[in-house]
Enzyme design. Structure first.
Site, PDB file in Angstrom:
ATOM      1  N   LYS A  45       0.840  -1.209   0.000  1.00  0.00           N
ATOM      2  CA  LYS A  45       0.000   0.000   0.000  1.00  0.00           C
ATOM      3  C   LYS A  45       0.872   1.254   0.000  1.00  0.00           C
ATOM      4  O   LYS A  45       0.641   2.192  -0.759  1.00  0.00           O
ATOM      5  CB  LYS A  45      -0.880  -0.047   1.263  1.00  0.00           C
ATOM      6  CG  LYS A  45      -2.013   0.911   1.291  1.00  0.00           C
ATOM      7  CD  LYS A  45      -2.847   0.743   2.557  1.00  0.00           C
ATOM      8  CE  LYS A  45      -4.058  -0.134   2.362  1.00  0.00           C
ATOM      9  NZ  LYS A  45      -4.988  -0.116   3.512  1.00  0.00           N
ATOM     10  N   PHE A  49     -16.344  10.689  11.552  1.00  0.00           N
ATOM     11  CA  PHE A  49     -17.725  10.490  11.082  1.00  0.00           C
ATOM     12  C   PHE A  49     -17.828  10.514   9.557  1.00  0.00           C
ATOM     13  O   PHE A  49     -18.932  10.533   9.025  1.00  0.00           O
ATOM     14  CB  PHE A  49     -18.636  11.565  11.681  1.00  0.00           C
ATOM     15  CG  PHE A  49     -18.712  11.513  13.183  1.00  0.00           C
ATOM     16  CD1 PHE A  49     -19.590  10.643  13.817  1.00  0.00           C
ATOM     17  CD2 PHE A  49     -17.870  12.290  13.960  1.00  0.00           C
ATOM     18  CE1 PHE A  49     -19.641  10.568  15.204  1.00  0.00           C
ATOM     19  CE2 PHE A  49     -17.911  12.220  15.347  1.00  0.00           C
ATOM     20  CZ  PHE A  49     -18.799  11.357  15.964  1.00  0.00           C
ATOM     21  N   ASN A 102     -23.786   5.821  15.145  1.00  0.00           N
ATOM     22  CA  ASN A 102     -23.975   4.752  14.151  1.00  0.00           C
ATOM     23  C   ASN A 102     -25.179   3.870  14.485  1.00  0.00           C
ATOM     24  O   ASN A 102     -25.922   3.467  13.585  1.00  0.00           O
ATOM     25  CB  ASN A 102     -22.705   3.900  14.042  1.00  0.00           C
ATOM     26  CG  ASN A 102     -21.708   4.529  13.083  1.00  0.00           C
ATOM     27  OD1 ASN A 102     -21.971   5.579  12.500  1.00  0.00           O
ATOM     28  ND2 ASN A 102     -20.559   3.900  12.907  1.00  0.00           N
ATOM     29  N   CYS A 120     -18.970  -0.313   8.779  1.00  0.00           N
ATOM     30  CA  CYS A 120     -19.156   0.281  10.113  1.00  0.00           C
ATOM     31  C   CYS A 120     -20.432  -0.156  10.841  1.00  0.00           C
ATOM     32  O   CYS A 120     -20.345  -0.684  11.954  1.00  0.00           O
ATOM     33  CB  CYS A 120     -19.130   1.798  10.016  1.00  0.00           C
ATOM     34  SG  CYS A 120     -17.500   2.424   9.589  1.00  0.00           S
TER      35      CYS A 120
HETATM   36  N1  LIG Z   1     -14.393   3.275   6.684  1.00  0.00           N
HETATM   37  C1  LIG Z   1     -15.209   4.192   7.174  1.00  0.00           C
HETATM   38  O1  LIG Z   1     -16.098   4.707   6.490  1.00  0.00           O
HETATM   39  C2  LIG Z   1     -15.050   4.656   8.600  1.00  0.00           C
HETATM   40  C3  LIG Z   1     -15.724   5.817   9.029  1.00  0.00           C
HETATM   41  C4  LIG Z   1     -15.553   6.235  10.336  1.00  0.00           C
HETATM   42  C5  LIG Z   1     -14.777   5.503  11.209  1.00  0.00           C
HETATM   43  N2  LIG Z   1     -14.155   4.359  10.783  1.00  0.00           N
HETATM   44  C6  LIG Z   1     -13.311   3.630  11.730  1.00  0.00           C
HETATM   45  O2  LIG Z   1     -11.947   3.967  11.450  1.00  0.00           O
HETATM   46  C7  LIG Z   1     -11.097   2.841  11.683  1.00  0.00           C
HETATM   47  C8  LIG Z   1     -10.322   2.504  10.423  1.00  0.00           C
HETATM   48  O3  LIG Z   1     -11.236   2.103   9.427  1.00  0.00           O
HETATM   49  P1  LIG Z   1     -10.807   1.964   7.897  1.00  0.00           P
HETATM   50  O4  LIG Z   1     -12.044   1.687   7.138  1.00  0.00           O
HETATM   51  O5  LIG Z   1      -9.942   3.121   7.532  1.00  0.00           O
HETATM   52  O6  LIG Z   1      -9.894   0.628   8.007  1.00  0.00           O
HETATM   53  P2  LIG Z   1      -8.945   0.015   6.898  1.00  0.00           P
HETATM   54  O7  LIG Z   1      -8.949  -1.439   7.126  1.00  0.00           O
HETATM   55  O8  LIG Z   1      -9.285   0.572   5.554  1.00  0.00           O
HETATM   56  O9  LIG Z   1      -7.491   0.592   7.268  1.00  0.00           O
HETATM   57  C9  LIG Z   1      -6.759   0.243   8.403  1.00  0.00           C
HETATM   58  C10 LIG Z   1      -5.272   0.302   8.028  1.00  0.00           C
HETATM   59  O10 LIG Z   1      -4.499   0.183   9.215  1.00  0.00           O
HETATM   60  C11 LIG Z   1      -3.315  -0.538   8.889  1.00  0.00           C
HETATM   61  N3  LIG Z   1      -2.684  -1.006  10.144  1.00  0.00           N
HETATM   62  C12 LIG Z   1      -3.132  -1.932  11.018  1.00  0.00           C
HETATM   63  N4  LIG Z   1      -2.295  -2.024  12.066  1.00  0.00           N
HETATM   64  C13 LIG Z   1      -1.299  -1.132  11.866  1.00  0.00           C
HETATM   65  C14 LIG Z   1      -0.142  -0.741  12.602  1.00  0.00           C
HETATM   66  N5  LIG Z   1       0.157  -1.288  13.791  1.00  0.00           N
HETATM   67  N6  LIG Z   1       0.667   0.197  12.079  1.00  0.00           N
HETATM   68  C15 LIG Z   1       0.381   0.764  10.889  1.00  0.00           C
HETATM   69  N7  LIG Z   1      -0.703   0.450  10.149  1.00  0.00           N
HETATM   70  C16 LIG Z   1      -1.548  -0.482  10.629  1.00  0.00           C
HETATM   71  C17 LIG Z   1      -3.802  -1.609   7.944  1.00  0.00           C
HETATM   72  O11 LIG Z   1      -2.750  -2.158   7.181  1.00  0.00           O
HETATM   73  C18 LIG Z   1      -4.837  -0.835   7.102  1.00  0.00           C
HETATM   74  O12 LIG Z   1      -4.224  -0.287   5.950  1.00  0.00           O
HETATM   75  C19 LIG Z   1     -12.025   1.732  12.164  1.00  0.00           C
HETATM   76  O13 LIG Z   1     -12.055   1.727  13.564  1.00  0.00           O
HETATM   77  C20 LIG Z   1     -13.371   2.141  11.607  1.00  0.00           C
HETATM   78  O14 LIG Z   1     -14.436   1.609  12.367  1.00  0.00           O
HETATM   79  C21 LIG Z   1     -14.265   3.939   9.495  1.00  0.00           C
END
Ligand SMILES: NC(=O)c1ccc[n+]([C@@H]2O[C@H](COP(=O)([O-])OP(=O)(O)OC[C@H]3O[C@@H](n4cnc5c(N)ncnc54)[C@H](O)[C@@H]3O)[C@@H](O)[C@H]2O)c1
Length: 459
Positions: A35, A156, A215, A267
């Site tokens: 990535k 959000f 949510n 989510c």
């Molecule tokens: N996707 C959404 O629309 C959304 C909206 C609001 C909140 N959230 C919350 O935000 C958080 C992230 O969601 P997302 O959809 O971005 O997840 P995602 O899976 O797209 O991304 C998470 C990233 O973190 C990386 N990662 C994991 N452990 C790591 C570490 N120790 N060091 C560095 N990188 C690491 C992974 O490789 C991955 O690329 C979650 O808690 C989710 O509930 C998501």
């Protein structure tokens, strides 16, 4: 100011790019070397409108960088955001916090080498109430005399309009008991003050719970209107009129009142699950949220039956043209998409499924290899026995209905998102089924009012 964003997924990448647009120097860190390599080459690993340009311009300006090395990104940063995934823990539905705690331990290790700096460690991931305190303990164990502060800043943004949501949010929530953290986060979000964005300053615990409560409430709203749609079908009412009629009441609001196949996505399902578990542990069970989740799961499963019913009761040997696979338009995210609950069941029942999605097919191929994928909407329809609309991408909203009719073997359209008007479909010679709306009346056909079920074959 300088910040580090740990986790460069949907939230980390968008937040990092937007903070850099505010003029902050941002380093996005991810464990996934592939990535980071792509991002360094200017390739965006996810589909999110506007993100490519935002990342390109801020990278070129030297404000946004990408690395797999956490330590140099964290040392000297004013704030370090944890934006890693918090999926459902397999088996029990609790939020899996292993990525959050691993990131916290790595941050602690990095800060141990920079004792002079004062760093605000901010949880942006959606985490159950109490997690911030656990992150604090992880840091304190490694840094008994370290200068750090803990804050919660839940996100959000919505996939598909993430940049707009980050840049023009309805509110920003900041939970901390540290004056220093409030100052640093307030400064980072200062560009939003000009837009008079409401800032909710609160405790760590309240900020964590606000995200789940939001949510769960939105999931409840969707589930409510979906149940109303079922009732509409039984009594001959129109759920879109119901949604408008209640939504114009300011206390209710018009958004999130679109009946459909049930909510999915990365989510709502997992956050409702995690909130239910939190409430169980606190011995304050959440009956409403629990019911919402059960009703929604059952609904998604039932959609396959509704499609089969519309096809005359059986899909064995039939070809279904399916448009839209992602959980919503303008994203490539397939996590918990309703298509994953519907299509494998139809395939299992003997249907051949021809599918197209503008951005989700790479991921869909991995999750549903049994489907046949096509390069555009019309190619899926050729010789199919029915057209099924699952995700309301804009490009599916104005299909050439004459062409649709000529390509389909049977002129049958099953629209799980209500993107067409029953009358225009009937006028185009199509048999049309939608959610929670009476079937379109055909000239002189009075019997239809006696059988209002939305997915009944009406031709
Ligand atoms: N996707 C959404 O629309 C959304 C909206 C609001 C909140 N959230 C919350 O935000 C958080 C992230 O969601 P997302 O959809 O971005 O997840 P995602 O899976 O797209 O991304 C998470 C990233 O973190 C990386 N990662 C994991 N452990 C790591 C570490 N120790 N060091 C560095 N990188 C690491 C992974 O490789 C991955 O690329 C979650 O808690 C989710 O509930 C998501």
């Amino acid at each position: 100011m300088r910040i580090a964003m740990i986790g460069t997924g949907y939230v980390g990448l968008v937040s990092g790019a937007c903070f850099s647009e505010f003029g902050v120097s941002v380093t996005c860190v991810d464990k996934d070397a592939g990535k980071i390599e792509r991002l360094k080459r200017g390739e965006i690993p996810i589909y999110e409108p506007g993100l490519e340009q935002l990342v390109a311009s801020n990278t070129a300006a030297g404000r946004l960088g990408f690395t797999t090395e956490l330590k140099p990104a964290v040392v000297g940063a004013d704030a370090v955001f944890i934006a890693v995934g918090t999926p459902s823990r397999r088996g029990d539905g609790h939020a899996d916090l292993s990525y959050v705690f691993a990131a916290a331990a790595e941050i602690a290790e990095a800060l141990a080498e920079a004792p002079a700096d004062r760093t605000v460690v901010v949880t942006k991931s959606t985490v159950p109430v109490g997690t911030g305190r656990r992150v604090e303990r992880i840091l304190r164990n490694r840094l008994p005399h370290g200068r750090f502060d803990i804050a919660s800043n839940p996100e959000f943004l919505r996939e598909g309009s993430a940049i707009q949501d980050f840049m023009r949010p309805d509110r920003v929530v900041i939970g901390t008991d540290s004056e220093h953290a409030r100052g640093v986060l307030g400064a980072l979000y200062r560009p939003l003050y000009l837009l008079e964005t409401p800032m909710v300053f609160t405790t760590l615990e309240s900020a964590e719970l606000i995200k789940y409560a939001a949510n769960a409430f939105l999931a409840t709203k969707i589930t409510f209107i979906n149940e109303m749609a079922d009732l509409c079908e039984a009594v001959g009412a129109d759920v879109q009129d119901i949604a408008r009629g209640i939504g114009l009441d300011g206390r209710i609001g018009r958004k999130f009142l679109h009946a459909g196949p049930g909510f999915g996505g990365s989510c709502f399902p997992k956050d409702c699950q995690a909130l239910i578990r939190t409430a169980e542990i606190a011995k304050r069970p959440l009956a409403v949220v629990d019911t919402v989740l059960r009703v929604n799961d059952a609904r998604k499963r039932r959609m396959a039956d509704r499609i089969a019913e519309a096809c005359g009761g059986d899909v064995f040997g039939k070809t279904l043209a399916v448009l839209g696979l992602t959980f919503k338009p303008n994203t490539d995210d397939m996590r918990d998409s309703p298509s994953l609950s519907i299509l494998p069941v139809l395939h299992e029942a003997g249907a051949r499924i021809h599918a197209f999605d503008p951005e989700g097919m790479d991921e869909a191929r991995k999750l549903m290899p049994e489907l046949t994928y096509f390069g555009d909407a019309y190619a899926t329809m050729e010789g199919a026995d029915a057209l099924v609309l699952i995700t309301e991408w804009n490009e599916f909203r104005a299909l050439d209905l004459e062409r649709v009719k000529s390509l389909l073997r049977q002129p049958l359209v099953i629209d799980l998102r209500n993107i067409y008007k029953p009358d225009e479909m009937i006028a185009a010679g199509l048999t049309y089924h939608s959610i929670g709306r009476p079937p379109a009346s055909q000239p002189g056909d009075k019997t239809l009012t006696e059988k209002p079920a939305g997915l009944r074959v009406i031709a």
